[in-house]
Design a protein around this motif. Sequence first.
Motif, PDB file in Angstrom:
ATOM      1  N   VAL A 158       0.849  -1.184   0.000  1.00 10.73           N
ATOM      2  CA  VAL A 158       0.000   0.000   0.000  1.00 10.73           C
ATOM      3  C   VAL A 158       0.890   1.242   0.000  1.00 10.73           C
ATOM      4  CG1 VAL A 158      -1.770   1.253   1.299  1.00 10.73           C
ATOM      5  CG2 VAL A 158      -1.771  -1.252   1.290  1.00 10.73           C
ATOM      6  N   ALA A 159       0.482   2.285  -0.698  1.00  8.76           N
ATOM      7  CA  ALA A 159       1.230   3.537  -0.682  1.00  8.76           C
ATOM      8  C   ALA A 159       1.195   4.133   0.721  1.00  8.76           C
ATOM      9  CB  ALA A 159       0.635   4.528  -1.684  1.00  8.76           C
ATOM     10  N   GLY A 160       2.255   4.865   1.069  1.00  8.55           N
ATOM     11  CA  GLY A 160       2.308   5.516   2.378  1.00  8.55           C
ATOM     12  C   GLY A 160       3.169   4.809   3.392  1.00  8.55           C
ATOM     13  N   PHE A 161       3.750   3.662   3.002  1.00  7.11           N
ATOM     14  CA  PHE A 161       4.611   2.889   3.891  1.00  7.11           C
ATOM     15  C   PHE A 161       6.000   2.786   3.267  1.00  7.11           C
ATOM     16  CE2 PHE A 161       0.369   1.775   5.000  1.00  7.11           C
ATOM     17  CZ  PHE A 161       0.378   1.442   6.350  1.00  7.11           C
ATOM     18  N   ILE A 162       7.036   2.996   4.082  1.00  6.87           N
ATOM     19  CA  ILE A 162       8.393   2.884   3.557  1.00  6.87           C
ATOM     20  C   ILE A 162       8.855   1.434   3.632  1.00  6.87           C
ATOM     21  CG2 ILE A 162       8.931   5.255   4.228  1.00  6.87           C
ATOM     22  CD1 ILE A 162      10.767   4.040   6.433  1.00  6.87           C
ATOM     23  N   THR A 163       9.771   1.082   2.729  1.00  5.39           N
ATOM     24  CA  THR A 163      10.313  -0.276   2.700  1.00  5.39           C
ATOM     25  C   THR A 163      11.492  -0.367   3.658  1.00  5.39           C
ATOM     26  OG1 THR A 163       9.633  -0.481   0.399  1.00  5.39           O
ATOM     27  CG2 THR A 163      11.159  -2.129   1.223  1.00  5.39           C
ATOM     28  N   ALA A 164      11.196  -0.749   4.878  1.00  7.12           N
ATOM     29  CA  ALA A 164      12.202  -0.903   5.928  1.00  7.12           C
ATOM     30  C   ALA A 164      11.625  -1.814   6.999  1.00  7.12           C
ATOM     31  CB  ALA A 164      12.569   0.452   6.530  1.00  7.12           C
ATOM     32  N   THR A 165      12.499  -2.382   7.818  1.00 12.74           N
ATOM     33  CA  THR A 165      12.021  -3.232   8.907  1.00 12.74           C
ATOM     34  C   THR A 165      11.603  -2.405  10.117  1.00 12.74           C
ATOM     35  OG1 THR A 165      14.306  -3.550   9.642  1.00 12.74           O
ATOM     36  CG2 THR A 165      13.356  -5.249   8.197  1.00 12.74           C
ATOM     37  N   GLU A 166      12.195  -1.219  10.261  1.00 17.32           N
ATOM     38  CA  GLU A 166      11.814  -0.329  11.351  1.00 17.32           C
ATOM     39  C   GLU A 166      12.233   1.092  11.031  1.00 17.32           C
ATOM     40  OE1 GLU A 166      13.742  -1.646  14.884  1.00 17.32           O
ATOM     41  OE2 GLU A 166      15.759  -1.503  14.063  1.00 17.32           O
ATOM     42  N   ASP A 167      11.522   2.049  11.595  1.00 16.28           N
ATOM     43  CA  ASP A 167      11.844   3.456  11.398  1.00 16.28           C
ATOM     44  C   ASP A 167      11.215   4.246  12.545  1.00 16.28           C
ATOM     45  OD1 ASP A 167      12.828   5.442   9.029  1.00 16.28           O
ATOM     46  OD2 ASP A 167      11.177   6.330  10.153  1.00 16.28           O
ATOM     47  N   PRO A 168      11.950   5.187  13.121  1.00 18.66           N
ATOM     48  CA  PRO A 168      11.426   5.934  14.273  1.00 18.66           C
ATOM     49  C   PRO A 168      10.308   6.910  13.931  1.00 18.66           C
ATOM     50  CG  PRO A 168      13.555   6.809  13.592  1.00 18.66           C
ATOM     51  CD  PRO A 168      13.337   5.561  12.802  1.00 18.66           C
ATOM     52  N   LYS A 169      10.177   7.259  12.649  1.00 12.48           N
ATOM     53  CA  LYS A 169       9.185   8.279  12.276  1.00 12.48           C
ATOM     54  C   LYS A 169       8.122   7.788  11.290  1.00 12.48           C
ATOM     55  CE  LYS A 169      12.421  12.129  12.975  1.00 12.48           C
ATOM     56  NZ  LYS A 169      13.091  13.309  12.347  1.00 12.48           N
ATOM     57  N   GLU A 170       8.535   6.927  10.367  1.00 16.89           N
ATOM     58  CA  GLU A 170       7.633   6.510   9.296  1.00 16.89           C
ATOM     59  C   GLU A 170       6.990   5.149   9.575  1.00 16.89           C
ATOM     60  OE1 GLU A 170       6.902   8.267   6.676  1.00 16.89           O
ATOM     61  OE2 GLU A 170       8.573   9.618   6.235  1.00 16.89           O
ATOM     62  N   LYS A 171       5.830   4.934   8.951  1.00 17.75           N
ATOM     63  CA  LYS A 171       5.196   3.616   8.968  1.00 17.75           C
ATOM     64  C   LYS A 171       5.958   2.721   7.991  1.00 17.75           C
ATOM     65  CE  LYS A 171       1.236   5.240   7.720  1.00 17.75           C
ATOM     66  NZ  LYS A 171      -0.192   5.320   7.310  1.00 17.75           N
ATOM     67  N   THR A 172       6.247   1.492   8.413  1.00 14.27           N
ATOM     68  CA  THR A 172       7.005   0.579   7.561  1.00 14.27           C
ATOM     69  C   THR A 172       6.117  -0.536   7.016  1.00 14.27           C
ATOM     70  OG1 THR A 172       7.675  -1.082   9.203  1.00 14.27           O
ATOM     71  CG2 THR A 172       8.954   0.972   9.123  1.00 14.27           C
TER      72      THR A 172
END
Length: 226
Positions: A68-82
Amino acid sequence: MRLDKFLTECGIGTRREVKDIITKDVVTINNKRVSSPKEKVDLGKDVVKIRETILEYKENRFYVLNKVAGFITATEDPKEKTVMELLPKWVNKKDLFPVGRLDKDTEGLLLFTNNGKIAHELLSPKKHVNKTYLVKLLKEIDEKSVKLLEEGVDIGGYVTKPSKVQIINNTEIFLTISEGRFHQVKKMLESVENKVTYLKRLQFGKLKLGDLPLGEVKEVTLTDIF
């Protein structure tokens, strides 16, 4: 394999959490209740259950997400939804990570695995694994632009490898590339004086998104990938 390690590897919880579960006398091995985390599990023979649920041990795991758009491709991030937040509870997330990346505003096929070797093979420039995208454009695309895209374009000091363009209509194309450079598709269209307004990955190697609903996940096997 020790029972507590087996349960952890099945994604039931941390070592501490699974030990608590074991002490509650709800775990069985071959229908025999066990209460010690030190119990041994024969991966090839034993049937392990928590209450009535049979646990299946998988050394290698592969899942496809329709991102889904709006999520970054990472396992974790302090600011963004992953993208990890899009995975449902039934997915064994232990050691799982996305293979490659899709931009935050991009939808479509994203593969997850816990197998680093397979991930490396899929992402290696030497393998030339094709990726196909549905691309919606701000302006109409002409034959000259299509030819340039297919031959290779300069995206800022780097000339892309040959690609394949299939025209859907004047402002929509299927674009197949064999690379995965940062913002590559967007930069390729910018190089021919156009702009991507919507981007969705439909295929990655042999894997096809098909009719998987947006935000949904399905488990796949190694033979689905290679």
